[in-house]
Design a protein around this motif. Structure first.
Motif, PDB file in Angstrom:
ATOM      1  N   VAL A  78      21.776 -16.843   0.776  1.00 43.86           N
ATOM      2  CA  VAL A  78      22.075 -15.890  -0.288  1.00 43.86           C
ATOM      3  C   VAL A  78      22.483 -16.705  -1.516  1.00 43.86           C
ATOM      4  O   VAL A  78      23.479 -17.435  -1.485  1.00 43.86           O
ATOM      5  N   ILE A  79      21.707 -16.604  -2.576  1.00 42.73           N
ATOM      6  CA  ILE A  79      21.923 -17.401  -3.779  1.00 42.73           C
ATOM      7  C   ILE A  79      22.579 -16.519  -4.834  1.00 42.73           C
ATOM      8  O   ILE A  79      22.029 -15.489  -5.234  1.00 42.73           O
ATOM      9  N   LEU A  80      23.757 -16.927  -5.281  1.00 35.88           N
ATOM     10  CA  LEU A  80      24.540 -16.125  -6.218  1.00 35.88           C
ATOM     11  C   LEU A  80      24.705 -16.824  -7.568  1.00 35.88           C
ATOM     12  O   LEU A  80      24.913 -18.038  -7.624  1.00 35.88           O
ATOM     13  N   ASP A  81      24.625 -16.047  -8.642  1.00 38.99           N
ATOM     14  CA  ASP A  81      25.030 -16.480  -9.983  1.00 38.99           C
ATOM     15  C   ASP A  81      24.216 -17.661 -10.499  1.00 38.99           C
ATOM     16  O   ASP A  81      24.719 -18.467 -11.260  1.00 38.99           O
ATOM     17  N   SER A  82      22.955 -17.771 -10.097  1.00 39.07           N
ATOM     18  CA  SER A  82      22.127 -18.884 -10.565  1.00 39.07           C
ATOM     19  C   SER A  82      20.697 -18.416 -10.756  1.00 39.07           C
ATOM     20  O   SER A  82      20.129 -17.740  -9.893  1.00 39.07           O
ATOM     21  N   ASN A  83      20.111 -18.781 -11.901  1.00 39.33           N
ATOM     22  CA  ASN A  83      18.737 -18.367 -12.181  1.00 39.33           C
ATOM     23  C   ASN A  83      17.750 -19.524 -12.118  1.00 39.33           C
ATOM     24  O   ASN A  83      16.612 -19.392 -12.542  1.00 39.33           O
ATOM     25  N   ASP A  84      18.192 -20.657 -11.562  1.00 36.72           N
ATOM     26  CA  ASP A  84      17.320 -21.825 -11.539  1.00 36.72           C
ATOM     27  C   ASP A  84      17.656 -22.674 -10.324  1.00 36.72           C
ATOM     28  O   ASP A  84      18.826 -23.006 -10.093  1.00 36.72           O
ATOM     29  N   LEU A  85      16.655 -23.041  -9.563  1.00 36.13           N
ATOM     30  CA  LEU A  85      16.860 -23.823  -8.337  1.00 36.13           C
ATOM     31  C   LEU A  85      17.590 -25.129  -8.606  1.00 36.13           C
ATOM     32  O   LEU A  85      18.446 -25.551  -7.819  1.00 36.13           O
TER      33      LEU A  85
END
Length: 313
Positions: A78-85
Motif C-alpha cells: 500500500v503506497i501512501l502520499d507519493s506520486n512517483d516511484l
C-alpha cells in the motif's frame, strides 16, 4: 471510491505500507493510522509500516516496522502520499505481490499495476485514510485518530492551506471524538533544541528579498554541513519565512549532497505548484517542492524568475 482498496485488503493476509522519502507528518501519520486501523479491524492479518517515520513521535504514536525482503515479496504493498516511484523511501516496494496507492497529489506518474485512489481536493493523505475508514465502516482506534490529526495538522500548514474548512474541521471534530489530543500533537510537533535555534538564526540572518515580492534563502552544501542539517530538513525551515508582509511567495532552496537542487515553495495566494512541477516535483497550489539533479547559480536564478512569472500571472 475505496472499494478497490477493500477488495485488495480482503485478498491478502500480509500488507506492507510504504511512504515517501524524508517523511513528513502526513506521510508518517497516514502510515501509522492505516496500520493501526487495519490491525484493529483485521486482527488475523499481518500489517507493517516501513520507513524512517518521525522519531520525535515514536514514543507517542509508535515505531516503524523492520521487515524482511521475503515478507515484502509475499505481501500487498500500500503506497501512501507519493506520486512517483523514485520518491518512495523503501525501494523494495516493486517486489511486492500486488499494489494499491492512496494519495492527494497530482497524479503525474502512473507507476503501479493496481488501483490508484487519488483525490487532489483532499487536504492530506490523512484525510483520505479517515474517509476510507468511515466509508468502509472501520473503527478508528485512539492512536490512529492522533496520527490522522498529525497528518492533517502538518500538511495544511497548521490549517493555513485548506480549500474546504467545513469538511476539514468536521473531520477534526470526529477525530477528537475518537480520542485525538490536539494539544499534545501540537506540542510535540513544535518541540525544538539548541541546534534548531542555530538553524533558525541562520535562516533569519541570511534570507534575501526580491523587489517583485519574493523572499527566499539559498543554502550551499558547505553552509548546511556547518549547520549539521540535511537538505530535506533545511528546506523544511521554509515556514520561518511564512506570511511576511509584502512577499506573497517565499522559498528555501539548497544544494544537496550529490550537488542537486532541492526546494520548498510557499505562497499566500499564488500558484507555485507549476513551478515545482517544472523541476520534476509537485505538491499543492500554495505549498510545493522539488528535488532537481543539477545545482548552479543559473538554475537558482531561473527558479527566482519562474516565481516572478507566477506573480505576474
Amino acid at each position: 471510491m475505496f472499494e478497490p482498496f477493500r477488495e485488495k485488503i480482503n485478498q491478502y493476509d500480509s500488507i506492507v505500507i510504504f511512504g515517501h522519502l524524508n517523511p513528513d507528518g502526513d506521510c508518517y501519520g497516514s502510515q501509522i493510522a492505516l496500520r493501526e486501523i487495519l490491525h484493529q479491524n483485521y486482527p488475523n492479518k499481518k500489517i507493517y509500516a516501513v520507513g524512517s517515520g518521525l522519531n520525535i513521535f515514536y514514543s507517542y504514536l509508535g515505531h516503524m516496522d523492520v521487515v524482511s525482503d521475503e515478507i515484502i515479496t509475499n505481501s500487498l504493498a500500500v503506497i501512501l502520499d507519493s506520486n512517483d516511484l523514485i520518491r518512495l523511501e523503501d525501494k523494495r516496494a516493486p517486489s511486492a505481490l500486488d499494489f494499491v496507492k492512496i494519495d492527494h497529489h497530482i497524479n503525474t506518474f502512473s507507476f503501479i499495476e493496481g488501483p490508484e485512489i487519488v483525490d487532489t481536493n483532499a487536504c492530506s493523505t490523512a484525510e483520505l485514510i479517515y474517509r476510507l475508514a468511515i466509508e468502509s465502516g472501520l473503527s478508528i482506534p485512539k492512536i490512529a485518530a492522533n496520527a490522522l490529526y498529525l497528518g492533517m495538522l502538518t500538511d495544511t500548514g497548521r490549517f493555513q492551506y485548506v480549500n474546504d474548512y467545513v469538511t476539514v474541521f468536521s473531520i477534526l471534530k470526529d477525530l477528537c471524538l475518537h480520542g485525538a489530543e490536539p494539544k499534545i500533537i501540537s506540542q510535540i510537533s513544535s518541540m525544538t533544541n539548541e541546534q534548531s535555534l542555530k538553524i533558525k538564526a541562520f535562516v533569519l540572518n541570511n534570507y534575501k528579498t526580491n523587489p517583485k515580492g519574493i523572499i527566499y534563502l539559498i543554502v550551499s552544501k558547505a553552509d548546511r554541513d556547518a549547520l549539521g542539517i540535511t537538505a530535506a530538513k533545511m528546506v523544511g525551515q521554509v515556514t520561518l519565512l511564512d506570511n511576511i508582509t509584502g512577499y506573497p511567495i517565499w522559498f528555501i532552496a539548497t544544494e544537496t549532497d550529490n550537488h542537486g537542487l532541492q526546494a520548498e515553495l510557499r505562497s499566500l495566494n499564488v500558484d507555485v505548484q507549476h513551478v515545482a512541477i517544472a523541476y520534476g516535483g509537485g505538491g499543492h497550489r500554495f505549498a510545493a517542492g522539488f528535488s532537481y539533479p543539477e545545482y548552479s547559480i543559473d538554475k537558482v536564478n531561473e527558479l527566482i524568475k519562474r516565481c516572478e512569472d507566477s506573480l505576474e500571472e
